[in-house]
Design a protein around this motif. Structure first.
Motif, PDB file in Angstrom:
ATOM      1  N   THR A 104       0.748  -1.276   0.085  1.00 41.64           N
ATOM      2  CA  THR A 104       0.091   0.106   0.125  1.00 41.64           C
ATOM      3  C   THR A 104       0.823   1.376  -0.029  1.00 41.64           C
ATOM      4  N   CYS A 196     -13.931   2.529   8.612  1.00 37.98           N
ATOM      5  CA  CYS A 196     -13.368   3.602   8.081  1.00 37.98           C
ATOM      6  C   CYS A 196     -13.600   4.878   9.119  1.00 37.98           C
ATOM      7  N   ARG A 205      -7.006   9.302   7.553  1.00 37.94           N
ATOM      8  CA  ARG A 205      -8.123   8.438   7.260  1.00 37.94           C
ATOM      9  C   ARG A 205      -7.496   7.068   7.533  1.00 37.94           C
ATOM     10  N   ILE A 207      -8.411   2.648   7.613  1.00 38.75           N
ATOM     11  CA  ILE A 207      -9.037   1.481   7.406  1.00 38.75           C
ATOM     12  C   ILE A 207      -8.669   0.434   8.093  1.00 38.75           C
ATOM     13  N   SER A 228      -5.895  11.645   4.296  1.00 37.47           N
ATOM     14  CA  SER A 228      -7.048  11.889   3.936  1.00 37.47           C
ATOM     15  C   SER A 228      -7.308  11.860   2.309  1.00 37.47           C
ATOM     16  N   MET A 231      -6.162   8.262   1.031  1.00 39.31           N
ATOM     17  CA  MET A 231      -7.262   7.136   1.329  1.00 39.31           C
ATOM     18  C   MET A 231      -8.174   7.418   0.630  1.00 39.31           C
ATOM     19  N   GLN A 232      -8.668   7.295  -0.542  1.00 44.69           N
ATOM     20  CA  GLN A 232      -9.835   7.535  -1.252  1.00 44.69           C
ATOM     21  C   GLN A 232      -9.728   6.957  -2.556  1.00 44.69           C
ATOM     22  N   HIS A 235      -7.278   4.271  -4.587  1.00 44.77           N
ATOM     23  CA  HIS A 235      -6.142   3.796  -3.778  1.00 44.77           C
ATOM     24  C   HIS A 235      -6.813   2.932  -2.475  1.00 44.77           C
ATOM     25  N   LYS A 236      -7.860   3.684  -2.128  1.00 42.60           N
ATOM     26  CA  LYS A 236      -8.718   3.108  -1.001  1.00 42.60           C
ATOM     27  C   LYS A 236      -9.121   1.577  -1.298  1.00 42.60           C
ATOM     28  N   ASP A 237      -9.670   1.482  -2.660  1.00 43.53           N
ATOM     29  CA  ASP A 237     -10.262   0.065  -3.071  1.00 43.53           C
ATOM     30  C   ASP A 237      -9.035  -0.977  -3.096  1.00 43.53           C
TER      31      ASP A 237
END
Length: 261
Positions: A104, A196, A205, A207, A228, A231-232, A235-237
């Motif tokens: 990540t 989250c 943010r 997870i 934050s 992390m959306q 990239h969050k996926d």
């Protein structure tokens, strides 16, 4: 004095002594004063003094001769080292945390539930230049104050979750102010399958997902933190996909191994 009265008195003394050890453990880094010990335990001065002296005699706690603060004693360390091979599974969770940090690029934490608190045992950072050091290794926090603890709470059965929240009601209310804030995070976690959590003042943010032991009980969590704005979206996926993969692998390997208590 009847036999049942003697048994009840003995059990009460054990409960009080264990509570003293837990109070000192939660403040081990800074130390615990005798007045703090009395306040947090609710014991009278003579009873607190008597139990503390007994625990010192058996090396479960110690008192600094200059500051007069209490700390955990050497016997705790000895007992911990004796049981570590049976209950630790660092060979499983640490590589998982390292793979997530590398995959990540973010900051990854492993937190484990002990009693009513979550303890940060591992923190690894990826190559993204902005680090999200929201926790240090060794820090203990009441379950529910961080994303990892919220993930464990959400993964508990409703009755166990309610009892755990009730046990820590004062600390949780002090932190959230409004109980509905925490409840909303848990409800969202139940719908999504992960926590989250935002830390607006830091722009972070996180997870998090819970880990289950061989008895299928949530007892730990892995969380991934970043700014934050990062992390959306895609990239969050990606983080969720990698995290789910590691959690499922850990759950399966623990299911096939010894119980983790």
């Amino acid at each position: 004095m009847t036999h049942s009265t003697v048994n009840q008195s003995g059990t009460q003394s054990i409960d009080r002594a264990v509570n003293i050890i837990n109070i000192i453990a939660q403040n081990h880094a800074a130390g615990t004063s005798f007045s703090e010990l009395m306040t947090q335990s609710g014991l009278t001065r003579p009873t607190a003094r008597r139990l503390a002296q007994a625990l010192i005699q058996h090396d479960f706690i110690k008192q600094d001769t200059k500051s007069r603060l209490f700390f955990l004693g050497p016997r705790i360390c000895e007992l911990g080292l004796m049981v570590l091979p049976s209950f630790d599974f660092e060979e499983l969770y640490h590589p998982a945390v390292m793979r997530l940090a590398k995959g990540t690029g973010d900051t990854v934490f492993f937190n484990r539930l002990t009693g009513n608190t979550m303890t940060c045992l591992v923190r690894e950072s990826g190559d993204f230049p902005v680090k999200a050091f929201v926790l240090d290794v060794g820090i203990q926090r009441t379950i529910g104050l961080g994303a990892g603890g919220l993930a464990v709470l959400a993964d508990m059965t409703p009755d166990i979750r309610e009892r755990m929240i009730a046990k820590n009601q004062d600390a949780l209310e002090d932190f959230y102010g409004d109980e509905s804030v925490m409840n909303r995070i848990i409800e969202n976690a139940l719908d999504r399958g992960y926590v989250c959590r935002e830390v607006p003042e830091l722009g972070i943010r996180t997870i998090a997902m819970a880990i289950r032991d061989s008895l299928n009980q949530p007892f730990a969590a892995i969380s991934v933190s970043s700014i934050s704005g990062r992390m959306q979206g895609a990239h969050k996926d990606d983080v969720l996909s990698l995290l789910r993969e590691e959690i499922l692998s850990l759950n399966e390997r623990l299911r096939q191994s010894r119980p983790v208590v």
